[in-house]
Design a protein around this motif. Structure first.
Motif, PDB file in Angstrom:
ATOM      1  N   ASP A   1     -10.484  21.397  -0.721  1.00 13.04           N
ATOM      2  CA  ASP A   1      -9.623  20.201  -0.750  1.00 13.04           C
ATOM      3  C   ASP A   1      -8.473  20.346  -1.745  1.00 13.04           C
ATOM      4  OD1 ASP A   1     -11.230  19.101   1.141  1.00 13.04           O
ATOM      5  OD2 ASP A   1     -12.331  17.784  -0.232  1.00 13.04           O
ATOM      6  N   ASP A   2      -8.676  21.149  -2.799  1.00 16.12           N
ATOM      7  CA  ASP A   2      -7.563  21.303  -3.753  1.00 16.12           C
ATOM      8  C   ASP A   2      -6.580  22.391  -3.307  1.00 16.12           C
ATOM      9  OD1 ASP A   2      -9.064  23.538  -4.260  1.00 16.12           O
ATOM     10  OD2 ASP A   2      -9.268  23.210  -6.413  1.00 16.12           O
ATOM     11  N   MET A   3      -6.824  22.979  -2.142  1.00 19.03           N
ATOM     12  CA  MET A   3      -5.867  23.919  -1.539  1.00 19.03           C
ATOM     13  C   MET A   3      -5.281  23.309  -0.257  1.00 19.03           C
ATOM     14  SD  MET A   3      -5.314  26.729  -3.121  1.00 19.03           S
ATOM     15  CE  MET A   3      -5.340  26.075  -4.746  1.00 19.03           C
ATOM     16  N   THR A   4      -5.525  22.028  -0.055  1.00 16.58           N
ATOM     17  CA  THR A   4      -4.999  21.303   1.107  1.00 16.58           C
ATOM     18  C   THR A   4      -4.037  20.245   0.583  1.00 16.58           C
ATOM     19  OG1 THR A   4      -7.063  21.679   2.299  1.00 16.58           O
ATOM     20  CG2 THR A   4      -5.673  19.867   3.090  1.00 16.58           C
ATOM     21  N   PHE A   5      -2.757  20.374   0.949  1.00 16.48           N
ATOM     22  CA  PHE A   5      -1.734  19.480   0.407  1.00 16.48           C
ATOM     23  C   PHE A   5      -1.132  18.650   1.528  1.00 16.48           C
ATOM     24  CE2 PHE A   5      -2.142  23.014  -2.456  1.00 16.48           C
ATOM     25  CZ  PHE A   5      -2.147  22.415  -3.703  1.00 16.48           C
ATOM     26  N   LEU A   6      -0.858  17.377   1.239  1.00 20.42           N
ATOM     27  CA  LEU A   6      -0.229  16.555   2.268  1.00 20.42           C
ATOM     28  C   LEU A   6       0.800  15.616   1.662  1.00 20.42           C
ATOM     29  CD1 LEU A   6      -2.358  13.988   1.856  1.00 20.42           C
ATOM     30  CD2 LEU A   6      -3.656  15.367   3.455  1.00 20.42           C
ATOM     31  N   SER A   7       1.692  15.160   2.531  1.00 21.05           N
ATOM     32  CA  SER A   7       2.751  14.249   2.099  1.00 21.05           C
ATOM     33  C   SER A   7       2.471  12.887   2.704  1.00 21.05           C
ATOM     34  CB  SER A   7       4.100  14.783   2.573  1.00 21.05           C
ATOM     35  OG  SER A   7       5.096  13.842   2.276  1.00 21.05           O
ATOM     36  N   MET A   8       2.374  11.864   1.842  1.00 24.72           N
ATOM     37  CA  MET A   8       2.015  10.519   2.313  1.00 24.72           C
ATOM     38  C   MET A   8       3.237   9.626   2.385  1.00 24.72           C
ATOM     39  SD  MET A   8      -1.426   9.638   0.271  1.00 24.72           S
ATOM     40  CE  MET A   8      -1.684   8.070   1.033  1.00 24.72           C
ATOM     41  N   GLU A   9       3.389   8.946   3.501  1.00 23.91           N
ATOM     42  CA  GLU A   9       4.499   7.991   3.639  1.00 23.91           C
ATOM     43  C   GLU A   9       3.982   6.579   3.433  1.00 23.91           C
ATOM     44  OE1 GLU A   9       6.953   7.768   7.030  1.00 23.91           O
ATOM     45  OE2 GLU A   9       7.638   9.826   6.844  1.00 23.91           O
ATOM     46  N   ARG A  10       4.629   5.832   2.604  1.00 26.28           N
ATOM     47  CA  ARG A  10       4.340   4.406   2.465  1.00 26.28           C
ATOM     48  C   ARG A  10       5.678   3.674   2.410  1.00 26.28           C
ATOM     49  NH1 ARG A  10       0.292   5.750   3.799  1.00 26.28           N
ATOM     50  NH2 ARG A  10      -1.802   5.389   3.027  1.00 26.28           N
ATOM     51  N   ARG A  11       5.679   2.407   2.747  1.00 27.37           N
ATOM     52  CA  ARG A  11       6.932   1.646   2.626  1.00 27.37           C
ATOM     53  C   ARG A  11       7.332   1.650   1.157  1.00 27.37           C
ATOM     54  NH1 ARG A  11       8.748  -2.747   6.568  1.00 27.37           N
ATOM     55  NH2 ARG A  11      10.550  -1.463   6.108  1.00 27.37           N
ATOM     56  N   MET A  12       8.576   2.026   0.886  1.00 25.44           N
ATOM     57  CA  MET A  12       9.042   2.145  -0.498  1.00 25.44           C
ATOM     58  C   MET A  12      10.307   1.339  -0.685  1.00 25.44           C
ATOM     59  SD  MET A  12       8.664   6.193  -1.139  1.00 25.44           S
ATOM     60  CE  MET A  12       7.075   6.986  -1.025  1.00 25.44           C
ATOM     61  N   LYS A  13      10.498   0.866  -1.894  1.00 26.02           N
ATOM     62  CA  LYS A  13      11.746   0.136  -2.190  1.00 26.02           C
ATOM     63  C   LYS A  13      12.530   0.820  -3.301  1.00 26.02           C
ATOM     64  CE  LYS A  13      11.944  -3.521   0.516  1.00 26.02           C
ATOM     65  NZ  LYS A  13      12.873  -3.427   1.614  1.00 26.02           N
ATOM     66  N   CYS A  14      11.897   0.932  -4.493  1.00 32.12           N
ATOM     67  CA  CYS A  14      12.681   1.419  -5.630  1.00 32.12           C
ATOM     68  C   CYS A  14      12.708   2.946  -5.694  1.00 32.12           C
ATOM     69  CB  CYS A  14      12.161   0.838  -6.940  1.00 32.12           C
ATOM     70  SG  CYS A  14      10.555   1.486  -7.434  1.00 32.12           S
ATOM     71  N   GLY A  15      11.617   3.589  -5.277  1.00 32.96           N
ATOM     72  CA  GLY A  15      11.555   5.065  -5.308  1.00 32.96           C
ATOM     73  C   GLY A  15      11.174   5.618  -6.665  1.00 32.96           C
ATOM     74  N   ILE A  16      10.981   4.746  -7.661  1.00 28.92           N
ATOM     75  CA  ILE A  16      10.744   5.250  -9.020  1.00 28.92           C
ATOM     76  C   ILE A  16       9.544   4.587  -9.705  1.00 28.92           C
ATOM     77  CG2 ILE A  16      13.105   6.043  -9.486  1.00 28.92           C
ATOM     78  CD1 ILE A  16      13.605   3.329 -10.850  1.00 28.92           C
ATOM     79  N   GLY A  17       8.612   4.049  -8.925  1.00 27.94           N
ATOM     80  CA  GLY A  17       7.371   3.533  -9.505  1.00 27.94           C
ATOM     81  C   GLY A  17       7.505   2.236 -10.265  1.00 27.94           C
ATOM     82  N   LYS A  18       8.450   1.383  -9.876  1.00 26.35           N
ATOM     83  CA  LYS A  18       8.622   0.099 -10.583  1.00 26.35           C
ATOM     84  C   LYS A  18       8.210  -1.091  -9.728  1.00 26.35           C
ATOM     85  CE  LYS A  18      10.677   1.718 -14.331  1.00 26.35           C
ATOM     86  NZ  LYS A  18       9.750   2.040 -15.395  1.00 26.35           N
ATOM     87  N   CYS A  19       8.571  -1.075  -8.448  1.00 27.33           N
ATOM     88  CA  CYS A  19       8.450  -2.315  -7.662  1.00 27.33           C
ATOM     89  C   CYS A  19       7.053  -2.525  -7.098  1.00 27.33           C
ATOM     90  CB  CYS A  19       9.487  -2.329  -6.543  1.00 27.33           C
ATOM     91  SG  CYS A  19       9.123  -1.180  -5.202  1.00 27.33           S
ATOM     92  N   GLY A  20       6.291  -1.452  -6.914  1.00 29.35           N
ATOM     93  CA  GLY A  20       4.913  -1.593  -6.433  1.00 29.35           C
ATOM     94  C   GLY A  20       4.763  -1.647  -4.925  1.00 29.35           C
ATOM     95  N   HIS A  21       5.861  -1.544  -4.159  1.00 26.32           N
ATOM     96  CA  HIS A  21       5.742  -1.617  -2.699  1.00 26.32           C
ATOM     97  C   HIS A  21       4.843  -0.527  -2.121  1.00 26.32           C
ATOM     98  CE1 HIS A  21       8.991  -4.562  -2.516  1.00 26.32           C
ATOM     99  NE2 HIS A  21       8.626  -4.743  -1.269  1.00 26.32           N
ATOM    100  N   CYS A  22       4.865   0.653  -2.750  1.00 30.54           N
ATOM    101  CA  CYS A  22       4.130   1.784  -2.170  1.00 30.54           C
ATOM    102  C   CYS A  22       2.808   2.028  -2.882  1.00 30.54           C
ATOM    103  CB  CYS A  22       4.987   3.046  -2.260  1.00 30.54           C
ATOM    104  SG  CYS A  22       5.277   3.552  -3.964  1.00 30.54           S
ATOM    105  N   GLN A  23       2.400   1.063  -3.739  1.00 33.81           N
ATOM    106  CA  GLN A  23       1.218   1.286  -4.578  1.00 33.81           C
ATOM    107  C   GLN A  23      -0.066   1.352  -3.748  1.00 33.81           C
ATOM    108  OE1 GLN A  23       1.176  -1.560  -7.699  1.00 33.81           O
ATOM    109  NE2 GLN A  23      -0.510  -0.597  -8.799  1.00 33.81           N
ATOM    110  N   GLU A  24      -0.903   2.341  -4.041  1.00 33.63           N
ATOM    111  CA  GLU A  24      -2.253   2.444  -3.448  1.00 33.63           C
ATOM    112  C   GLU A  24      -3.208   2.493  -4.628  1.00 33.63           C
ATOM    113  OE1 GLU A  24      -3.640   2.772  -0.361  1.00 33.63           O
ATOM    114  OE2 GLU A  24      -1.756   2.643   0.739  1.00 33.63           O
TER     115      GLU A  24
END
Ligand SMILES: Cc1cc2nc3c(=O)[nH]c(=O)nc-3n(C[C@H](O)[C@H](O)[C@H](O)COP(=O)(O)OP(=O)(O)OC[C@H]3O[C@@H](n4cnc5c(N)ncnc54)[C@H](O)[C@@H]3O)c2cc1C
Length: 275
Positions: A232-255
Motif C-alpha cells: 500500500d505504501d508503493m501504491t499512489f493515487l490522486s484524489m479529487e474533491r471539490r476545492m475552493k481556496c486550494g491552500i487548506g484554509k476554506c475546508g471545502h475539500c476536508q476529509e
C-alpha cells in the motif's frame, strides 16, 4: 517578476496568463497551452494543480498535464462540465485567464527510481498522470519496466490519441488500452481498466503503482494492486474533491483532519486508506 514582488505575492491573488494555443480533443475536453504573463515558469511537480479563473465567473482546480521540463508555459486539459469550465470553452487564443498555484503535493518520481512503474489511468485521470509519465520517459534509463493501463468509456473519449500511439509504438513502454463500450473502429480490449491486469506479470517487490481516475475506480484498482501484492505504501493515487481556496484554509475539500488540496491531492494508499 522581481524578488520583492515575488516575496509579497499573495496566494489568493490570481496572476494573469494567456492562452497561447488550444485544440479540441473530444466532444467534452479541450487541450490548452498557457503562458504566465510574468514570463515565469510554474515549476510544478507532476500531479500538482492550478486554480484557473475566468474573470467575472469563478475559479476551478485543474491538474497541470505537461511535465515540469516543458519550456515556455504549461498545458491543461479541461472537461467542460459547469460554470467555469464552460466559460473557458468560450475563450480563444490570446485571451487572458487568472492562475494561482501550483498547489498540493505531487507524485515523487525520484524516490521510485530503479522500480518498475505501473500507471493506471481512467478517463480524465490521464491528465495529471501524463505529466508524470513524460517525466519518467524523459529519464527512461532510471526506471525498470514502464507499464501504462488506460481506460475510457468509448474510443471517442480517448485523450492524447497521438501520444497513446507513441507509447504503443515505443518498445520500452508496455501500453494497454481498454474501452467500456467498443465501436467498429476499436480493435483492443473491451472492459473496465481492471480487466487489463491479467495481461501483464507484475513483480510485487519491485513495482510502484500510480493511479488516477474517477473515485469509483480507485477501490477496484487497489483491490487488483493488493491482489498482485504491491504494498500500500508503493501504491499512489490522486484524489479529487471539490476545492475552493486550494491552500487548506476554506475546508471545502476536508476529509476528516486532512485538507486534500494542501496535503494531497497525491497520497500513498497507506496514507489515506483510513479516510
Ligand atoms: C485536484 C483537482 C484536479 C482536477 N483536474 C482537472 C483537470 O485536469 N481537468 C478537468 O477538466 N477537471 C479537473 N478537475 C475537476 C474540475 O475542477 C471541476 O470539473 C470543475 O471545478 C468544475 O467547475 P465548474 O465551475 O465548471 O462546474 P460547476 O458549475 O461548479 O459544477 C458543475 C457540475 O460538476 C460537479 N462538480 C464540480 N466539481 C466537481 C468535482 N471536483 N468532483 C465532482 N463533481 C464536481 C458539480 O456538482 C456540478 O454537478 C480537478 C479537480 C480537482 C479537485
Amino acid at each position: 517578476m522581481t524578488k520583492a514582488a515575488e516575496e509579497t505575492r499573495s496566494v489568493y491573488v490570481p496572476e494573469p496568463a494567456t492562452i497561447v494555443d488550444k485544440d479540441r480533443m473530444t466532444q467534452q475536453e479541450t487541450w490548452y497551452e498557457l503562458r504566465m504573463d510574468s514570463g515565469q515558469q510554474l515549476e510544478h511537480d507532476p500531479g500538482q494543480f492550478v486554480m484557473i479563473s475566468v474573470f467575472g465567473v469563478g475559479e476551478a482546480p485543474i491538474s497541470i498535464s505537461s511535465p515540469p521540463t516543458k519550456e515556455d508555459g504549461f498545458e491543461l486539459c479541461i472537461r467542460h462540465v459547469g460554470n467555469v469550465t464552460n466559460a473557458i470553452k468560450e475563450l480563444e487564443v490570446g485571451d487572458k485567464v487568472g492562475i494561482r498555484g501550483p498547489f498540493g503535493t505531487g507524485f515523487d518520481s525520484d524516490t521510485v527510481a530503479g522500480k518498475d512503474i505501473l500507471f493506471v489511468a481512467g478517463g480524465l485521470g490521464l491528465v495529471p498522470l501524463r505529466s508524470l509519465i513524460w517525466t519518467v520517459l524523459e529519464k527512461r534509463e532510471d526506471y525498470g519496466r514502464v507499464i501504462i493501463f488506460y481506460g475510457t468509456r468509448s474510443p471517442s473519449t480517448l485523450l492524447y490519441e497521438d501520444e497513446l500511439q507513441q507509447w504503443e509504438d515505443d518498445p520500452t513502454v508496455e501500453y494497454h488500452g481498454t474501452v467500456d463500450m467498443a465501436d467498429d473502429t476499436w480493435k483492443g480490449n473491451v472492459g473496465v481498466v481492471t480487466t487489463l491486469f491479467p495481461r501483464v506479470d507484475l513483480d510485487p517487490d519491485n513495482t510502484v503503482a500510480f493511479i488516477c481516475g474517477p473515485n469509483i475506480m480507485f477501490r477496484f484498482v487497489v483491490q487488483e494492486t493488493q491482489k498482485v501484492g504491491i504494498p500500500d505504501d508503493m501504491t499512489f493515487l490522486s484524489m479529487e474533491r471539490r476545492m475552493k481556496c486550494g491552500i487548506g484554509k476554506c475546508g471545502h475539500c476536508q476529509e476528516g483532519s486532512v485538507y486534500i488540496c494542501r496535503e494531497g491531492p497525491c497520497f500513498s494508499y497507506e496514507q489515506i486508506k483510513a479516510l
